[in-house]
Design a protein around this motif. Sequence first.
Motif: not given
Length: 328
Positions: A305-321
Motif C-alpha cells: 500500500y505504500s505508493d504515495l498516491d495510496t498513502i495520501i488518498k487514505t490519509a485524505w479520506k480519514w482526515h476529511s471524514n
Amino acid sequence: MKVLVTGGAGYIGSHVVRALQRLNMEVVVLDSLELGHKAAVQGSNLVVGNLADKNLLSSLFVDGRFDAVMHFAAYSQVGESMLFPEKYYHNNVAGTLNLLEAMLQHNVKKLVFSSTAAVYGETAESPIIEDFPAVPANVYGKTKLIIEAILKDYDRAYGLKFMSLRYFNAAGADFSGHIGEDHTPETHLIPLAIQAALGQKNSIKVFGTDYDTPDGTCIRDYIHVNDLADAHVLALQALVSGADSNIYNLGTGRGYSVLEVIDKTMKASGVSFLVEFSERRKGDPAILVADSNKINKELGFNLKYSDLDTIIKTAWKWHSNNPKGFRK
C-alpha cells in the motif's frame, strides 16, 4: 494466540491491533490514553493504565496468560525530548524495564518492539541499512537505542527473544476510514498538508529549499501504516515459530521530497493551499531513505500500500471524514 499490545490505542498501535484481530488473535490493549484514543480500539479489550504501574502490570500478566507482547507505548516528539529528557527516559526506558520485568516473572519471552530510524541520527548516507552506525541526534532516538541494547542483554541473559522494527515515516490510514492519524500537536508533513487543504491551517511551511536534491527540499521515505502493521504481524509470527532476535528497517527504499508530497496532497484534495518557505531546521538531513531488503528476504515482507498516491488518498479520506480526529 493471545497478545498484549502496549500503546495500542495510538496511531501505529491501533492499526496493528486491527491487523491482529483480522487474524482472529486475542488482543489486550494497554494504553494510558494520554496520547492514544479509546475510539481507535473501540470493541477491543482495553486496559487503561501506564507502564509505571508495576502492580497493574503484574495483575495484567497474571490474568492475561499472554503468548507475546507488542510494545508501542512511548513518547516520540523529537523536540520535546530535547527539552524534557527526564520525561523520556522515565517513560520510554524505565517503562520498558517494568514491562520486561513483568514478562520475565510470568515467562513471556517474545516481544515485538516499535523502534525508529531516529536511532541512526544525522547520517549523510542513503539508503540506510541496519549495519550503519547508530548515533542518535536526539533524546527520543537515544531512548529507543538504549532499549534495543537492553533487549540484546535480556536475550543473552534470559532468553527473551525480540524483533525491533526501525521504521521511517509512517503515513496514511486504514482503508476503512475508521482509524487514522490524530496527534496533538501534529508534526508530520502529510497530515499538516491535509490540514491546510481543509482550511484548518492558513498554510503549510517548508523548511529549506537549498538541499542537494532535485527540487531543493528534503526527501523522506514514507511507508503506509497498514504495511507497517503487516510487518509487525510477520515479526510476531516469526518469533512464535522460533526465530532468533533481530533488528529490521521498515521503509520503501523510495523517497519523496517535501514539495512532491505537497503537490500530491493538493491533487488528492483538489485544493491549492498556501505554501510558505522558511530557513532550514537544524539537523534535517537532505535525504533519509530506508534499505528494507533484510526484512524482505528474511521474513518475506512485501509492500502492498505504500505508493504515495495510496498513502495520501487514505490519509485524505480519514482526515476529511474526521476533521476533529477521534474527538467528534
